[in-house]
Scaffold this motif. Sequence first.
Motif, short mmCIF file in Angstrom:
data_model
loop_
_atom_site.label_atom_id
_atom_site.label_comp_id
_atom_site.label_asym_id
_atom_site.label_seq_id
_atom_site.Cartn_x
_atom_site.Cartn_y
_atom_site.Cartn_z
N LEU A 27 0.83 -1.21 0.00
CA LEU A 27 0.00 0.00 0.00
C LEU A 27 0.86 1.26 0.00
CD1 LEU A 27 -2.98 -0.81 2.39
CD2 LEU A 27 -3.11 -0.16 -0.02
N GLU A 28 1.96 1.23 0.73
CA GLU A 28 2.85 2.38 0.75
C GLU A 28 3.42 2.67 -0.63
OE1 GLU A 28 6.81 4.10 3.12
OE2 GLU A 28 5.97 2.13 3.66
N VAL A 29 3.75 1.60 -1.37
CA VAL A 29 4.24 1.76 -2.74
C VAL A 29 3.22 2.53 -3.58
CG1 VAL A 29 4.88 0.56 -4.87
CG2 VAL A 29 5.68 -0.30 -2.67
N VAL A 30 1.96 2.13 -3.48
CA VAL A 30 0.91 2.75 -4.28
C VAL A 30 0.68 4.19 -3.85
CG1 VAL A 30 -1.52 2.62 -4.96
CG2 VAL A 30 -0.18 0.52 -4.72
N TYR A 31 0.65 4.43 -2.56
CA TYR A 31 0.41 5.78 -2.06
C TYR A 31 1.51 6.75 -2.48
CZ TYR A 31 -3.47 4.36 0.99
OH TYR A 31 -4.67 3.90 1.47
N ARG A 32 2.74 6.26 -2.56
CA ARG A 32 3.88 7.14 -2.82
C ARG A 32 4.32 7.15 -4.29
NH1 ARG A 32 7.02 8.82 1.54
NH2 ARG A 32 6.25 8.18 3.59
N SER A 33 3.62 6.40 -5.15
CA SER A 33 4.03 6.29 -6.56
C SER A 33 2.86 6.56 -7.49
CB SER A 33 4.58 4.89 -6.85
OG SER A 33 5.58 4.54 -5.93
N THR A 34 3.19 7.04 -8.68
CA THR A 34 2.18 7.18 -9.74
C THR A 34 2.24 5.99 -10.68
OG1 THR A 34 2.34 9.59 -9.64
CG2 THR A 34 1.37 8.65 -11.62
N LEU A 35 3.46 5.56 -10.99
CA LEU A 35 3.67 4.42 -11.87
C LEU A 35 4.04 3.21 -11.00
CD1 LEU A 35 4.04 3.24 -14.75
CD2 LEU A 35 6.39 4.08 -14.68
N VAL A 36 3.22 2.17 -11.07
CA VAL A 36 3.38 1.00 -10.20
C VAL A 36 3.58 -0.25 -11.06
CG1 VAL A 36 2.33 -0.43 -8.42
CG2 VAL A 36 1.95 2.04 -8.41
N PHE A 37 4.65 -0.99 -10.80
CA PHE A 37 4.90 -2.24 -11.51
C PHE A 37 4.47 -3.42 -10.64
CE2 PHE A 37 7.63 0.60 -13.81
CZ PHE A 37 7.64 0.11 -15.11
N LEU A 38 3.72 -4.34 -11.23
CA LEU A 38 3.34 -5.58 -10.57
C LEU A 38 4.29 -6.66 -11.04
CD1 LEU A 38 -0.51 -5.34 -11.22
CD2 LEU A 38 0.68 -4.73 -9.10
N ALA A 39 5.07 -7.21 -10.12
CA ALA A 39 6.08 -8.22 -10.48
C ALA A 39 6.03 -9.36 -9.47
CB ALA A 39 7.46 -7.59 -10.54
N THR A 40 4.91 -10.06 -9.44
CA THR A 40 4.72 -11.17 -8.51
C THR A 40 4.57 -12.47 -9.28
OG1 THR A 40 2.30 -11.19 -8.49
CG2 THR A 40 3.38 -9.56 -7.07
N LYS A 41 4.54 -13.58 -8.57
CA LYS A 41 4.15 -14.84 -9.17
C LYS A 41 2.64 -14.79 -9.46
CE LYS A 41 8.15 -16.93 -8.94
NZ LYS A 41 8.90 -17.27 -10.17
N PRO A 42 2.19 -15.47 -10.53
CA PRO A 42 0.77 -15.37 -10.91
C PRO A 42 -0.21 -15.71 -9.79
CG PRO A 42 2.03 -16.42 -12.67
CD PRO A 42 2.97 -16.26 -11.52
N HIS A 43 0.09 -16.72 -8.97
CA HIS A 43 -0.86 -17.14 -7.95
C HIS A 43 -0.94 -16.15 -6.79
CE1 HIS A 43 2.94 -18.72 -6.32
NE2 HIS A 43 2.35 -18.68 -5.12
#
Length: 223
Positions: free
Chosen positions: A12-28
């Motif tokens: 959540l902190e990443v999203v609050y402090r960023s405009t551009l957000v990369f999702l880099a997780t495992k699919p599940h």
Amino acid sequence: QELGCRTTHCNLEVVYRSTLVFLATKPHILPAVLEEIRPAVGSHHIVVSLVAGVTIQTLQRLLPPWTKVLRIMPNLPCVVQAGAMVFSRGSKAGDEEAELLKSLLSSCGLCEEVPESYIDIHTGLSGSGVAYVYLFAEALAEGAVKMGMPGALASRIAAQTLLGAAKMLLETGEHPAKLRGDVCTPGGTTIYALHQLEKGALRATVMNAVEAATNRACEMAKD
């Protein structure tokens, strides 16, 4: 931290402090992450997914309806700024978002916008394709070792041969068949070697490999 980047263990902190957000997780793991960050995603956010097998439609369904979503598929040579990447945009992402992503990622190599249906093909061609090239480079060097060249030297020359051939393809814009023909002289060494590769069905085997990897990427998306 060593690079001067702000770090956190909180999504959540990443999203609050960023405009551009990369999702880099495992699919599940991704659905739980999206559920966590969904309340914090605003209309100003740009969300870019690197997650294999998760479609833009799925991302848009799990995020607020106004979210600007893009999906990208990189490959391993991005780590040496020689990657091949493709990306597609969701319904809310416009030219501005696409150009921003392309300008950022072009520093890591070739970056092209494509229809989303091409992403699985890119996986079979380039994502997995890097491994095909490593296998070919290994075989190329081992052939030289068989003929008496030291292994370390053979590996360096094989790698440089692949690098040079790729650079010529990109910089000349010529069809591979034309450049291949330029190397062949009547009755020379290259045409004799190519004959052996054709006997081994190299082209058909590589095409089958791209097809198999692409089909597997499609199956993973359905899973």
